[in-house]
Design a protein around this motif. Sequence first.
Motif, mmCIF file in Angstrom:
data_model
loop_
_atom_site.group_PDB
_atom_site.id
_atom_site.type_symbol
_atom_site.label_atom_id
_atom_site.label_comp_id
_atom_site.label_asym_id
_atom_site.label_seq_id
_atom_site.Cartn_x
_atom_site.Cartn_y
_atom_site.Cartn_z
ATOM 1 N N LEU A 1 -11.291 -15.064 11.853
ATOM 2 C CA LEU A 1 -10.929 -14.995 13.271
ATOM 3 C C LEU A 1 -9.553 -14.373 13.459
ATOM 4 O O LEU A 1 -9.340 -13.557 14.360
ATOM 5 C CB LEU A 1 -10.958 -16.392 13.893
ATOM 6 C CG LEU A 1 -12.330 -16.994 14.187
ATOM 7 C CD1 LEU A 1 -12.188 -18.444 14.634
ATOM 8 C CD2 LEU A 1 -13.056 -16.183 15.257
ATOM 9 N N LEU A 2 -8.616 -14.742 12.608
ATOM 10 C CA LEU A 2 -7.263 -14.194 12.713
ATOM 11 C C LEU A 2 -7.247 -12.708 12.376
ATOM 12 O O LEU A 2 -6.514 -11.923 12.989
ATOM 13 C CB LEU A 2 -6.317 -14.961 11.800
ATOM 14 C CG LEU A 2 -6.099 -16.441 12.152
ATOM 15 C CD1 LEU A 2 -5.214 -17.116 11.120
ATOM 16 C CD2 LEU A 2 -5.502 -16.591 13.539
ATOM 17 N N ASN A 3 -8.064 -12.303 11.412
ATOM 18 C CA ASN A 3 -8.139 -10.888 11.029
ATOM 19 C C ASN A 3 -8.766 -10.021 12.114
ATOM 20 O O ASN A 3 -8.609 -8.793 12.107
ATOM 21 C CB ASN A 3 -8.914 -10.733 9.724
ATOM 22 C CG ASN A 3 -8.111 -11.177 8.513
ATOM 23 O OD1 ASN A 3 -6.883 -11.275 8.569
ATOM 24 N ND2 ASN A 3 -8.793 -11.449 7.413
ATOM 25 N N GLU A 4 -9.479 -10.667 13.043
ATOM 26 C CA GLU A 4 -10.082 -9.932 14.150
ATOM 27 C C GLU A 4 -9.073 -9.653 15.263
ATOM 28 O O GLU A 4 -9.424 -9.064 16.289
ATOM 29 C CB GLU A 4 -11.271 -10.718 14.707
ATOM 30 C CG GLU A 4 -12.466 -10.771 13.764
ATOM 31 C CD GLU A 4 -13.564 -11.702 14.266
ATOM 32 O OE1 GLU A 4 -13.407 -12.251 15.395
ATOM 33 O OE2 GLU A 4 -14.550 -11.903 13.544
ATOM 34 N N GLY A 5 -7.837 -10.104 15.078
ATOM 35 C CA GLY A 5 -6.787 -9.831 16.049
ATOM 36 C C GLY A 5 -6.597 -10.908 17.091
ATOM 37 O O GLY A 5 -6.025 -10.656 18.156
#
Length: 285
Positions: free
Chosen positions: A154-158
């Motif tokens: 989720l964090l890598n999705e921005g």
Amino acid sequence: MSDLSEFIRISQELGDDMAFVQAGGGNTSQKIDAKIMAVKSSGSFLRDITINKGYCLVNFQEIKKYHNNLPKDELRYSNDMNSFVTKGDGRPSMESGFHAIIPKKYVLHSHPVYLNVLLCSEQGEEILLDLFPYSLFIKAIAPGKDLSMEILSLLNEGNSREEYVFFLQNHGLITASDDLLACYKTHLEISNSIKEAYAFKTFNYMDNQNIHPILFDNNLFPDQIIFSKHEDTKSPGYVENLSAANYIFTQINDSKLTPLFLSNELTNYIASMDSEKYRFNLDQK
């Protein structure tokens, strides 16, 4: 070392309220500097944490790097996570992965019974995303490695936030911020607002000792799986988690919601996890 006094105090307060934390559940962390993080020890009671016990110091930067190339085996993951401890009391929390990954100084995780009435119902996701549109919702998943990787995804999705709120289906709440008091305030406000909106009865574990039979064959959250099978029905792990499950199930039905139980596949996997077996064998059993 950075001052941990406020972190200890907030951890104790959060852990002392059984409406948020049952027995050795829940966990908290503070990133002390650019490398070291204090995180609750696995199975220790938040309400009993002190400056001298109940937490570990870990290298959170190494934990973050480790999550870029994880082993598939949960036992190896559990053992590897212990290798990142620089000092401390027992094993680090099995949730140390997401504590390291979430890019905020403070992370609080609990199992609020009022919130879990919604998180353990089929209608909960839609209701919560409507009430808290800035939040991130994670469907039912095993704690530890799998949950940490889902948060990383989720964090890598921005999904950047000044303050993070994660709703964990069939599990609980995570709040994260660089401001400890704001993080704690958000934690409390979410739970209390739901209790007020739905006029839930105040949770008292003594009023929930007559466990509904369905809860011995169906599980609403991970700690129910781990501690419901123990022969010592007077242990904190059993009493506090089963009373929470009974309360949640009762409020779901009274609110005309539909209970959402964990699948048999996920239940069996959680029961088999090395990190959960470790917690089961501690004093909270």
